[in-house]
Design a protein around this motif. Structure first.
Motif, PDB file in Angstrom:
ATOM      1  N   VAL A  49    -120.623  -3.808  34.762  1.00 41.16           N
ATOM      2  CA  VAL A  49    -121.169  -5.199  35.015  1.00 41.16           C
ATOM      3  C   VAL A  49    -121.034  -6.065  33.986  1.00 41.16           C
ATOM      4  CG1 VAL A  49    -123.775  -6.134  35.095  1.00 41.16           C
ATOM      5  CG2 VAL A  49    -123.214  -4.023  36.368  1.00 41.16           C
ATOM      6  N   ALA A  50    -120.893  -5.693  32.763  1.00 43.15           N
ATOM      7  CA  ALA A  50    -120.685  -6.493  31.529  1.00 43.15           C
ATOM      8  C   ALA A  50    -119.100  -7.000  31.727  1.00 43.15           C
ATOM      9  CB  ALA A  50    -120.788  -5.829  30.211  1.00 43.15           C
ATOM     10  N   ALA A  64    -123.667 -12.181  28.191  1.00 43.39           N
ATOM     11  CA  ALA A  64    -123.491 -10.948  29.179  1.00 43.39           C
ATOM     12  C   ALA A  64    -123.955  -9.675  28.703  1.00 43.39           C
ATOM     13  CB  ALA A  64    -121.943 -10.947  29.486  1.00 43.39           C
ATOM     14  N   PHE A  65    -123.996  -9.480  27.335  1.00 44.12           N
ATOM     15  CA  PHE A  65    -124.567  -8.180  26.911  1.00 44.12           C
ATOM     16  C   PHE A  65    -126.159  -8.250  26.951  1.00 44.12           C
ATOM     17  CE2 PHE A  65    -126.304  -5.885  23.128  1.00 44.12           C
ATOM     18  CZ  PHE A  65    -125.470  -4.917  23.061  1.00 44.12           C
ATOM     19  N   VAL A  66    -126.790  -9.117  26.857  1.00 44.78           N
ATOM     20  CA  VAL A  66    -128.277  -9.164  27.132  1.00 44.78           C
ATOM     21  C   VAL A  66    -128.575  -8.905  28.473  1.00 44.78           C
ATOM     22  CG1 VAL A  66    -130.251 -10.694  26.753  1.00 44.78           C
ATOM     23  CG2 VAL A  66    -128.462 -10.529  24.976  1.00 44.78           C
ATOM     24  N   VAL A  67    -127.780  -9.612  29.361  1.00 44.28           N
ATOM     25  CA  VAL A  67    -128.246  -9.693  30.810  1.00 44.28           C
ATOM     26  C   VAL A  67    -127.707  -8.342  31.368  1.00 44.28           C
ATOM     27  CG1 VAL A  67    -127.276 -10.539  33.002  1.00 44.28           C
ATOM     28  CG2 VAL A  67    -127.922 -12.316  31.360  1.00 44.28           C
ATOM     29  N   THR A  68    -126.775  -7.739  30.836  1.00 46.36           N
ATOM     30  CA  THR A  68    -126.144  -6.376  31.107  1.00 46.36           C
ATOM     31  C   THR A  68    -127.624  -5.452  30.712  1.00 46.36           C
ATOM     32  OG1 THR A  68    -123.830  -6.785  30.893  1.00 46.36           O
ATOM     33  CG2 THR A  68    -124.666  -4.597  31.013  1.00 46.36           C
ATOM     34  N   LEU A  69    -127.797  -5.708  29.738  1.00 49.66           N
ATOM     35  CA  LEU A  69    -129.029  -4.644  29.291  1.00 49.66           C
ATOM     36  C   LEU A  69    -130.212  -4.831  30.147  1.00 49.66           C
ATOM     37  CD1 LEU A  69    -129.014  -4.899  25.230  1.00 49.66           C
ATOM     38  CD2 LEU A  69    -127.771  -3.350  26.857  1.00 49.66           C
ATOM     39  N   LEU A  71    -130.458  -5.820  33.323  1.00 50.89           N
ATOM     40  CA  LEU A  71    -130.052  -5.330  34.628  1.00 50.89           C
ATOM     41  C   LEU A  71    -130.116  -3.841  34.544  1.00 50.89           C
ATOM     42  CD1 LEU A  71    -127.002  -7.579  35.920  1.00 50.89           C
ATOM     43  CD2 LEU A  71    -129.382  -7.569  36.716  1.00 50.89           C
ATOM     44  N   SER A  72    -129.658  -3.209  33.386  1.00 50.60           N
ATOM     45  CA  SER A  72    -129.552  -1.743  33.152  1.00 50.60           C
ATOM     46  C   SER A  72    -130.958  -1.200  33.093  1.00 50.60           C
ATOM     47  CB  SER A  72    -128.855  -1.483  31.861  1.00 50.60           C
ATOM     48  OG  SER A  72    -127.442  -2.033  32.026  1.00 50.60           O
TER      49      SER A  72
END
Lengths: 294, 235
Positions: A49-50, A64-69, A71-72
């Protein structure tokens, strides 16, 4: 001496990744009482995803890192609510089988969505080295260690100093009692799965730049993480962190200085660690021996 | 004198085993009510029916409102259930146990409340960081009681507080419960194997036999009751 220090730091960087994933395993083992075999695949999914956000959508790395976290986290909560919760009342084996099913499902999904192609992943850190006291250290290694430590510190603050963290611990160690004081146990366990997914995502994103991204990104790392968790004590968060770092440094030093092991035999050494710990001290370094009253 | 807690024809079962066969009882506001009976009579199940930790049917009302939605909802409604066998979080420390007791209450008043509760159990002040599992049995029972008080309950339910404790400790615990009742008007529903000490503390009591109320009345009446005396008081 300089070479030795470099190897230690580089070992700490790998160890920080193992520790993050090991911590995820420990969180879930404490909450649900099983090893989540899908932990690695969940992390791989997050890493893809990232990668999609940065590569296909042109996002900067850290957003992207934060949004991925985020979403995870949602994904972890969802997995617990949809796949684990309905099976929790059954035997432990049933949940284990569900996690193995998840492993296969997620692995297939990743291949289906992103294909099996090997991808290069950008690192948020410069690939240069930095000179500290006459020794050149990789900035990427130091950054990896920093991110992992910050994550662990935040989690520790959450569990130790907040009402929510206390409720999550209570729900994990004594669910029946926790419900009697008004804790919504199922949601606490879901939050635990969410946090575990976040830890996995961090491990995946930190690991990907140095090993490339493919659907089996976390397969070996999951085994190292498992070894780390067993070494530290499968129910001890502190043990997971110490175990991960010790394993990372140990394997790196053995790989560098013991000729016949080299880089190829690191995985068997990790498996050996699991075996030896389980035989000699099954509760690990920091684990409490399980006492059952009959 | 209105009843705080009312049970009407409550039934409960563990799988195929029916543990309660239509229990009705009332706990008046501000009083201590005891539930007595032999092993397996349904005493513990009666408390578990109230906190809904067992599948049950029938009507259970707290302050005129039906109690439903599981143990979390019961806790929120003001029921503090101290289960049999201490009921502490043995892996957490004393302060953490107390903070969890105040879980249903909003805001950051927990610290002030620990001080209020510690007035009843002074040893708690010095033992805040000790793991609950390493306390003595009596201390664990007191911690469980203290934790229940942290929620400022409308109804305190105690299950066999005397279980496995020395007589001196049991007397101390009942003394505290009686004082809480007298000074703070705390309503208590207590299940007890030791009928004598329970009847000394309670204003009224119910005797259960195989999942039904066999006898009930004021504590004085039950002490005079021939059958109760012979079966439960032993003289």
């Amino acid at each position: 001496m300089g070479d030795f220090l470099q190897q230690v730091v580089s070992g700490l960087a790998s160890g920080a990744i193992y520790a993050s994933l090991a911590l995820a395993l420990v969180l879930i083992h404490r909450a649900t009482g099983v090893i989540n075999f899908a932990q690695g695949e969940m992390a791989t999914f997050s890493t893809y995803v990232a990668w999609t956000l940065t590569t296909n959508h042109g996002w900067q790395y850290w957003p992207a890192f934060v949004v991925t976290l985020l979403l995870s986290f949602a994904g972890g909560v969802g997995v617990h609510q949809v796949a684990i919760r309905p099976n929790e009342k059954g035997s432990v084996l049933r949940v284990v089988i569900v996690t193995i099913g998840l492993l296969l499902l997620l692995n297939g999904l990743v291949t289906l969505i992103w294909s099996g192609e090997v991808r290069a992943v950008q690192s948020p850190f410069p690939t240069r080295t930095i000179d500290i006291g006459g020794v050149a250290f990789s900035i990427q290694d130091l950054g990896t260690i920093g991110v992992a430590f910050a994550t662990v510190a935040l989690l520790w603050l959450l569990f130790q100093y907040t009402k929510l963290g206390l409720a999550m611990r209570a729900a994990a160690v004594n669910p029946a009692e926790a419900r009697l004081v008004g804790v919504r146990v199922t949601w606490m366990l879901s939050l635990g799965w969410g946090l575990a997914a976040v830890l996995g995502a961090i491990a995946g994103m930190l690991a990907a730049p140095s090993v490339f991204l493919d659907p089996n990104l976390m397969a070996a790392i999951l085994i190292y993480a498992f070894a780390a968790a067993v070494l530290g004590g499968i129910d001890s968060p502190l043990g997971a962190v110490v175990g991960g770092l010790a394993l990372g440094v140990g394997l790196n030093l053995i790989g560098a200085y013991v000729d016949f092991v080299g880089a190829d035999l690191r995985l068997p050494v990790a498996l050996l660690v699991i075996l030896v710990v389980l035989v000699v001290k099954p509760s690990g370094i920091f684990g409490k021996r399980e006492v059952r009253k009959v | 004198m209105s009843a705080l807690l009312e049970l009407h024809d409550v039934e409960a079962r563990y799988g195929p085993v029916q543990a309660l066969r239509g229990v009705s009882l009332e706990v008046p506001e501000g009083e201590i009510v005891a539930v007595l009976g032999a092993n397996g009579a349904g005493k513990t199940t009666t408390l578990r029916a109230v906190s809904e930790t067992v599948r049950r049917s029938g009507r259970i009302e707290l302050g005129g409102k039906p109690l439903r939605g599981g143990p979390e909802a019961a806790a929120k409604a003001g029921v503090a259930h101290v289960p049999e066998g201490r009921g502490t979080f043995t892996e957490l420390d004393v302060t953490e146990n107390l903070r969890l007791g105040a879980y249903t209450r909003r805001g950051r008043r927990a610290d002030a409340d620990i001080e209020r509760v510690a007035a009843w159990f002074p040893w708690i002040r010095e033992r805040g960081t000790q793991r609950a599992g390493t306390l003595s049995g009596g201390e664990q029972q007191m911690l469980a009681l203290a934790r229940a008080l942290m929620s400022r309950p409308r109804l305190l339910m105690l299950d066999e507080p005397s279980l496995g404790l020395a007589p001196l400790v049991v007397r101390e615990i009942f003394r505290i419960v009686r004082e809480l009742n007298a000074q703070e008007g705390l309503t208590v529903l207590v299940v007890e194997q030791d009928a004598r000490i329970a009847l000394d503390a309670a204003s009224s009591a119910y005797v259960l036999e195989v999942g039904k109320v066999a006898v009930s009345g004021s504590a004085g009446e039950l002490r005079e009751n021939e059958a109760v005396r012979r079966s439960y008081l032993g003289y």
